[in-house]
Scaffold this motif. Structure first.
Motif, short mmCIF file in Angstrom:
data_model
loop_
_atom_site.label_atom_id
_atom_site.label_comp_id
_atom_site.label_asym_id
_atom_site.label_seq_id
_atom_site.Cartn_x
_atom_site.Cartn_y
_atom_site.Cartn_z
N SER A 172 0.83 -1.20 0.00
CA SER A 172 0.00 0.00 0.00
C SER A 172 0.87 1.25 0.00
CB SER A 172 -0.91 0.01 1.22
OG SER A 172 -1.87 -1.00 1.13
N ILE A 173 0.41 2.25 -0.71
CA ILE A 173 1.13 3.53 -0.79
C ILE A 173 0.27 4.59 -0.11
CG2 ILE A 173 2.11 5.28 -2.30
CD1 ILE A 173 2.21 3.16 -4.50
N PRO A 174 0.74 5.15 1.00
CA PRO A 174 -0.03 6.22 1.64
C PRO A 174 0.05 7.51 0.80
CG PRO A 174 2.03 5.90 2.79
CD PRO A 174 1.97 4.85 1.72
N TYR B 272 -4.01 1.97 -9.05
CA TYR B 272 -4.88 2.82 -8.23
C TYR B 272 -6.33 2.47 -8.53
CZ TYR B 272 -7.33 6.87 -6.48
OH TYR B 272 -8.19 7.68 -5.81
N CYS B 273 -7.12 2.30 -7.48
CA CYS B 273 -8.55 2.03 -7.65
C CYS B 273 -9.28 2.42 -6.37
CB CYS B 273 -8.77 0.55 -7.96
SG CYS B 273 -10.50 0.14 -8.27
N LYS C 228 -1.52 0.92 -4.78
CA LYS C 228 -0.58 -0.13 -4.39
C LYS C 228 0.53 -0.21 -5.42
CE LYS C 228 -3.70 -2.85 -1.63
NZ LYS C 228 -4.10 -4.20 -1.24
N LEU C 229 1.71 -0.58 -4.94
CA LEU C 229 2.90 -0.69 -5.78
C LEU C 229 3.38 -2.13 -5.75
CD1 LEU C 229 5.91 1.60 -5.93
CD2 LEU C 229 6.30 -0.72 -5.19
N THR C 230 3.86 -2.62 -6.88
CA THR C 230 4.49 -3.92 -6.94
C THR C 230 5.65 -3.88 -7.93
OG1 THR C 230 4.15 -6.30 -7.20
CG2 THR C 230 2.97 -4.88 -8.72
N GLN D 75 -16.14 -4.84 -13.75
CA GLN D 75 -17.07 -3.72 -13.62
C GLN D 75 -16.36 -2.42 -13.26
OE1 GLN D 75 -20.09 -5.04 -10.89
NE2 GLN D 75 -21.12 -6.27 -12.46
N GLY D 76 -15.23 -2.18 -13.91
CA GLY D 76 -14.51 -0.93 -13.73
C GLY D 76 -13.68 -0.83 -12.46
N LYS D 77 -13.51 -1.95 -11.75
CA LYS D 77 -12.72 -1.96 -10.52
C LYS D 77 -11.64 -3.03 -10.62
CE LYS D 77 -16.77 -0.62 -7.91
NZ LYS D 77 -17.80 -1.09 -6.99
#
Length: 64
Positions: A5-7, A28-29, A34-36, A50-52
């Motif tokens: 997770s990226i704050p 991003y959603c 989040k970064l990987t 559905q767009g997520k």
């Protein structure tokens, strides 16, 4: 888990990219980022529904 997770604050992402030359992606959603890091050999797929964003799949391999 590979995703970190990226704050962020005030609608701005701040990334520290001191890891060197390793390629990475940011997903991003719905207010969450989040970064990987990408595998050396393989595919990384972002699966949506559905767009997520539903999941991030890794398919790794190695040259023979």
């Amino acid at each position: 888990m590979r995703l970190k997770s990226i704050p962020f604050e005030n609608h701005q992402l701040n990334l520290d990219i001191k890891e060197g030359d390793k390629p990475f992606v940011v997903v991003y959603c719905q207010g969450e980022a989040k970064l990987t890091y990408l595998p050396e050999h393989g595919e990384t797929k972002v699966i949506t529904h559905q767009g997520k964003v539903k999941r991030v799949k890794f398919d790794e391999g190695e040259e023979f």
